[in-house]
Design an enzyme around this catalytic site. Structure first.
Site, PDB file in Angstrom:
ATOM      1  CE  LYS A   1       4.477  16.973 -14.894  1.00 16.53           C
ATOM      2  NZ  LYS A   1       4.593  15.709 -15.583  1.00 16.53           N
TER       3      LYS A   1
ATOM      4  CD  GLU B   1      -4.886  15.628 -16.216  1.00 21.88           C
ATOM      5  OE1 GLU B   1      -3.678  15.373 -16.131  1.00 21.88           O
ATOM      6  OE2 GLU B   1      -5.600  15.275 -17.159  1.00 21.88           O
TER       7      GLU B   1
ATOM      8  CG  ASN C   1      -2.465  15.431 -20.681  1.00 16.31           C
ATOM      9  OD1 ASN C   1      -1.444  14.753 -20.645  1.00 16.31           O
ATOM     10  ND2 ASN C   1      -3.368  15.414 -19.722  1.00 16.31           N
TER      11      ASN C   1
ATOM     12  CD  GLU D   1       6.033  15.139 -23.271  1.00 14.09           C
ATOM     13  OE1 GLU D   1       5.341  16.163 -23.083  1.00 14.09           O
ATOM     14  OE2 GLU D   1       5.553  13.988 -23.293  1.00 14.09           O
TER      15      GLU D   1
ATOM     16  CE  LYS E   1      -1.399  13.361 -15.070  1.00 17.83           C
ATOM     17  NZ  LYS E   1      -1.757  13.815 -16.428  1.00 17.83           N
TER      18      LYS E   1
ATOM     19  NE  ARG F   1      -0.186  16.370 -13.566  1.00 15.46           N
ATOM     20  CZ  ARG F   1       0.554  15.649 -12.766  1.00 15.46           C
ATOM     21  NH1 ARG F   1       0.327  15.669 -11.463  1.00 15.46           N
ATOM     22  NH2 ARG F   1       1.521  14.891 -13.234  1.00 15.46           N
TER      23      ARG F   1
ATOM     24  CG  HIS G   1       0.056  14.370 -24.132  1.00 12.82           C
ATOM     25  ND1 HIS G   1       0.746  15.530 -24.399  1.00 12.82           N
ATOM     26  CD2 HIS G   1       0.882  13.625 -23.346  1.00 12.82           C
ATOM     27  CE1 HIS G   1       1.927  15.491 -23.805  1.00 12.82           C
ATOM     28  NE2 HIS G   1       2.042  14.351 -23.163  1.00 12.82           N
TER      29      HIS G   1
ATOM     30  CG  HIS H   1      -2.226   9.525 -25.189  1.00 14.24           C
ATOM     31  ND1 HIS H   1      -2.843   9.925 -24.022  1.00 14.24           N
ATOM     32  CD2 HIS H   1      -0.896   9.645 -24.961  1.00 14.24           C
ATOM     33  CE1 HIS H   1      -1.923  10.284 -23.141  1.00 14.24           C
ATOM     34  NE2 HIS H   1      -0.742  10.129 -23.697  1.00 14.24           N
TER      35      HIS H   1
ATOM     36  NE  ARG I   1      -4.005  -2.027   2.052  1.00 16.32           N
ATOM     37  CZ  ARG I   1      -3.972  -2.968   3.000  1.00 16.32           C
ATOM     38  NH1 ARG I   1      -3.138  -2.859   4.016  1.00 16.32           N
ATOM     39  NH2 ARG I   1      -4.785  -3.985   2.931  1.00 16.32           N
TER      40      ARG I   1
ATOM     41  CG  HIS J   1       4.936   9.624 -24.782  1.00 16.76           C
ATOM     42  ND1 HIS J   1       3.565   9.481 -24.822  1.00 16.76           N
ATOM     43  CD2 HIS J   1       5.176  10.725 -24.019  1.00 16.76           C
ATOM     44  CE1 HIS J   1       3.008  10.448 -24.106  1.00 16.76           C
ATOM     45  NE2 HIS J   1       3.964  11.220 -23.616  1.00 16.76           N
TER      46      HIS J   1
HETATM   47  P1  NAD Z   1      11.788   5.129 -22.409  1.00 15.20           P
HETATM   48  O1  NAD Z   1      11.656   5.018 -20.975  1.00 15.20           O
HETATM   49  O2  NAD Z   1      11.305   3.996 -23.254  1.00 15.20           O
HETATM   50  O3  NAD Z   1      13.319   5.417 -22.770  1.00 15.20           O
HETATM   51  C1  NAD Z   1      13.692   5.562 -24.102  1.00 15.20           C
HETATM   52  C2  NAD Z   1      14.842   4.616 -24.486  1.00 15.20           C
HETATM   53  O4  NAD Z   1      16.071   5.176 -24.049  1.00 15.20           O
HETATM   54  C3  NAD Z   1      14.762   3.244 -23.886  1.00 15.20           C
HETATM   55  O5  NAD Z   1      15.236   2.314 -24.803  1.00 15.20           O
HETATM   56  C4  NAD Z   1      15.723   3.347 -22.708  1.00 15.20           C
HETATM   57  O6  NAD Z   1      16.223   2.102 -22.286  1.00 15.20           O
HETATM   58  C5  NAD Z   1      16.804   4.217 -23.285  1.00 15.20           C
HETATM   59  N1  NAD Z   1      17.595   4.996 -22.337  1.00 15.20           N
HETATM   60  C6  NAD Z   1      17.159   5.589 -21.204  1.00 15.20           C
HETATM   61  N2  NAD Z   1      18.126   6.355 -20.692  1.00 15.20           N
HETATM   62  C7  NAD Z   1      19.195   6.227 -21.494  1.00 15.20           C
HETATM   63  C8  NAD Z   1      20.500   6.798 -21.506  1.00 15.20           C
HETATM   64  N3  NAD Z   1      20.854   7.719 -20.610  1.00 15.20           N
HETATM   65  N4  NAD Z   1      21.350   6.437 -22.477  1.00 15.20           N
HETATM   66  C9  NAD Z   1      20.954   5.542 -23.446  1.00 15.20           C
HETATM   67  N5  NAD Z   1      19.743   4.997 -23.511  1.00 15.20           N
HETATM   68  C10 NAD Z   1      18.864   5.352 -22.549  1.00 15.20           C
HETATM   69  O7  NAD Z   1      11.031   6.428 -22.985  1.00 15.20           O
HETATM   70  P2  NAD Z   1      10.860   7.916 -22.413  1.00 15.20           P
HETATM   71  O8  NAD Z   1      10.740   8.760 -23.600  1.00 15.20           O
HETATM   72  O9  NAD Z   1      11.878   8.250 -21.401  1.00 15.20           O
HETATM   73  O10 NAD Z   1       9.463   7.864 -21.651  1.00 15.20           O
HETATM   74  C11 NAD Z   1       8.267   7.625 -22.331  1.00 15.20           C
HETATM   75  C12 NAD Z   1       7.237   7.170 -21.338  1.00 15.20           C
HETATM   76  O11 NAD Z   1       6.997   8.196 -20.395  1.00 15.20           O
HETATM   77  C13 NAD Z   1       5.913   6.837 -21.958  1.00 15.20           C
HETATM   78  O12 NAD Z   1       5.463   5.598 -21.460  1.00 15.20           O
HETATM   79  C14 NAD Z   1       4.993   7.946 -21.489  1.00 15.20           C
HETATM   80  O13 NAD Z   1       3.673   7.544 -21.350  1.00 15.20           O
HETATM   81  C15 NAD Z   1       5.603   8.293 -20.174  1.00 15.20           C
HETATM   82  N6  NAD Z   1       5.285   9.648 -19.721  1.00 15.20           N
HETATM   83  C16 NAD Z   1       4.816   9.795 -18.474  1.00 15.20           C
HETATM   84  C17 NAD Z   1       4.554  11.055 -17.983  1.00 15.20           C
HETATM   85  C18 NAD Z   1       4.117  11.223 -16.567  1.00 15.20           C
HETATM   86  O14 NAD Z   1       3.734  12.328 -16.185  1.00 15.20           O
HETATM   87  N7  NAD Z   1       4.180  10.203 -15.751  1.00 15.20           N
HETATM   88  C19 NAD Z   1       4.780  12.176 -18.783  1.00 15.20           C
HETATM   89  C20 NAD Z   1       5.281  11.993 -20.060  1.00 15.20           C
HETATM   90  C21 NAD Z   1       5.542  10.717 -20.529  1.00 15.20           C
HETATM   91  N1  GLY Z   2       2.574  14.769 -18.589  1.00 17.66           N
HETATM   92  C1  GLY Z   2       1.359  15.330 -18.152  1.00 17.66           C
HETATM   93  C2  GLY Z   2       1.234  15.452 -16.684  1.00 17.66           C
HETATM   94  O1  GLY Z   2       2.125  15.122 -15.940  1.00 17.66           O
HETATM   95  O2  GLY Z   2       0.218  15.879 -16.224  1.00 17.66           O
END
Ligand code: NAD
Ligand code: GLY
Length: 370
Positions: A233, A243, A251, A191, A149, A247, A254, A258, A127, A271
């Site tokens: 942010k 949100e 998006n 982003e 998130k 917030r 997005h 999406h 939890r 993404h």
């Molecule tokens: P990812 O986590 O898939 O990383 C991208 C690639 O880079 C992967 O292959 C990873 O292994 C590699 N990598 C990571 N760090 C590295 C480094 N320093 N050197 C070499 N390779 C490296 O993708 P991302 O773009 O970081 O994240 C996308 C995800 O984030 C999506 O799932 C999206 O939905 C999520 N997201 C979440 C929020 C939130 O608020 N929680 C906001 C935006 C995006």
């Molecule tokens: N990436 C959108 C949010 O964090 O709200």
């Protein structure tokens, strides 16, 4: 001679007893002091993936060694396609298999995929256990690691299963961005660009001028971009953590993005690529609705293209492409009672969330897909 480092910057996320700091600087990941004053525990669990582990796990382990008697690791398969129940369970299997207690601190070492899954695991294991974000992609440093998130995907929609759960700290080490593939760096730029049209046109102008330095990963430029993105942010999340209103402007791009990700199958487009193209579509819709001038749509489209991102959406269905997009967008979490909600620019540097006439949305999809 001592190396010249940019000073470490701190951005505070102000959320009462859930407040925390984002540290931004060079060589932070491997420094023991980065992790001082975190909740005490016997064990830490580093959650990472098969790509990031060989690059940075040893340095993180070394930095944490003075704080935890036991440091475990779970290595997840790499990629958005693995942001699912099966992979999430690998974290729980490891935590339970090692008899980790409810004080165990999780460290998310990786990009947004690792960060979102570790956060969700931390929110639900016993939890709730503390966790720290150590984002290693640009996208994760400027967006996903900040704000709490957490989620996994469902085949029917992006980030559909998750929780709001804040980390104890976010550690943005700019040095790790040097190993990032160019395509991933561009995805992160999407982003960063996002914050301009919705909140800060001066920042948009700055990105426009400094794009080459950002693409070259120059530390000074990157430090400013990461800091300003985190500040915006932090401001937004500080007003509306869960949100219920404001917030949602984060998006921007997005809703269309999406649909692209889900429509092509998660992992086909990055993404950030989907968000970049989604912003072009959202700006087109904003202009068609008379909220901004077409001149800005061109400027934004050019910047997104120069950042190395796609500006034309994929055709998801040859017979009824717009209908296919609409069907996916209906599953967006912002949808209300069957009405798709869009983040629209409402003048420059301002955004609002609203529905849009279906005919206009269809026209934008027809115009912006190739
Ligand atoms: P990812 O986590 O898939 O990383 C991208 C690639 O880079 C992967 O292959 C990873 O292994 C590699 N990598 C990571 N760090 C590295 C480094 N320093 N050197 C070499 N390779 C490296 O993708 P991302 O773009 O970081 O994240 C996308 C995800 O984030 C999506 O799932 C999206 O939905 C999520 N997201 C979440 C929020 C939130 O608020 N929680 C906001 C935006 C995006
Ligand atoms: N990436 C959108 C949010 O964090 O709200």
């Amino acid at each position: 001679m001592t190396a010249l480092h940019t000073p470490t910057e701190t951005v505070r996320i102000d959320l009462a007893d859930r407040s925390y700091d984002i540290l931004i600087g060079e060589s932070l990941l491997g420094q023991a002091s980065t992790y001082s004053q975190l909740p005490k525990a016997a064990a830490a669990m580093i959650v990472t993936n098969t790509t990031v582990s060989p690059l940075y796990e040893a340095a993180l382990r070394q930095a944490l060694s003075g704080y935890y008697k036991l440091i475990h690791t779970v290595q997840l398969p790499d990629g958005e396609a693995h942001k699912d129940w099966v992979t999430l369970n690998l974290i729980f299997d490891k935590l339970l298999g090692l008899a980790c207690d409810r004080k165990t601190v999780l460290f998310a070492l990786g990009g947004g995929v690792v960060g979102d899954m570790t956060g969700f695991a931390a929110a639900s294991f016993m939890r709730g256990v503390p966790f720290v974000q150590v984002p290693t992609t640009l996208l994760a440093q400027v967006d996903s690691s900040v704000g709490g998130k957490t989620a996994i995907n469902h085949p029917m929609g992006k980030n559909m299963i998750g929780a709001f759960y804040q980390p104890q700290r976010v550690v943005c080490d700019l040095g790790v961005l040097k190993t990032l593939p160019t395509r991933e760096l561009s995805a992160g730029l999407a982003e960063i660009i996002k914050y301009g049209p919705i909140a800060d046109m001066a920042f948009f102008d700055w990105i426009d001028v400094n794009l080459a330095a950002l693409k070259a990963c120059e530390t000074r430029a990157m430090a400013h971009a990461v800091k300003r993105s985190c500040e915006i942010k932090a401001f937004v999340v500080g007003q509306d953590e869960r949100e219920s209103g404001l917030r949602a402007i984060l998006n921007f791009g997005h809703t269309f993005g999406h649909a692209i990700e889900a429509g092509l199958g998660f992992g086909e487009w990055l993404h950030g690529e989907a968000v970049g193209c989604g912003m072009v579509m959202a700006a087109n819709l904003s202009a068609d609705m008379g909220l901004i001038d077409a001149v800005f749509v061109k400027r934004l489209t050019d910047l997104i293209e120069r950042a190395g991102l796609p500006i034309k959406g994929p055709v998801l269905d040859v017979k009824d492409n717009a209908g296919h997009y609409l069907a996916h967008m209906l599953h967006d979490k912002k949808s209300v009672a069957g009405d798709i909600q869009f983040v629209l620019m409402d003048g420059l540097g301002k955004a609002r969330v609203s529905a849009a006439p279906e005919a206009m949305v269809r026209a934008v999809i027809d115009r912006c897909c190739a």
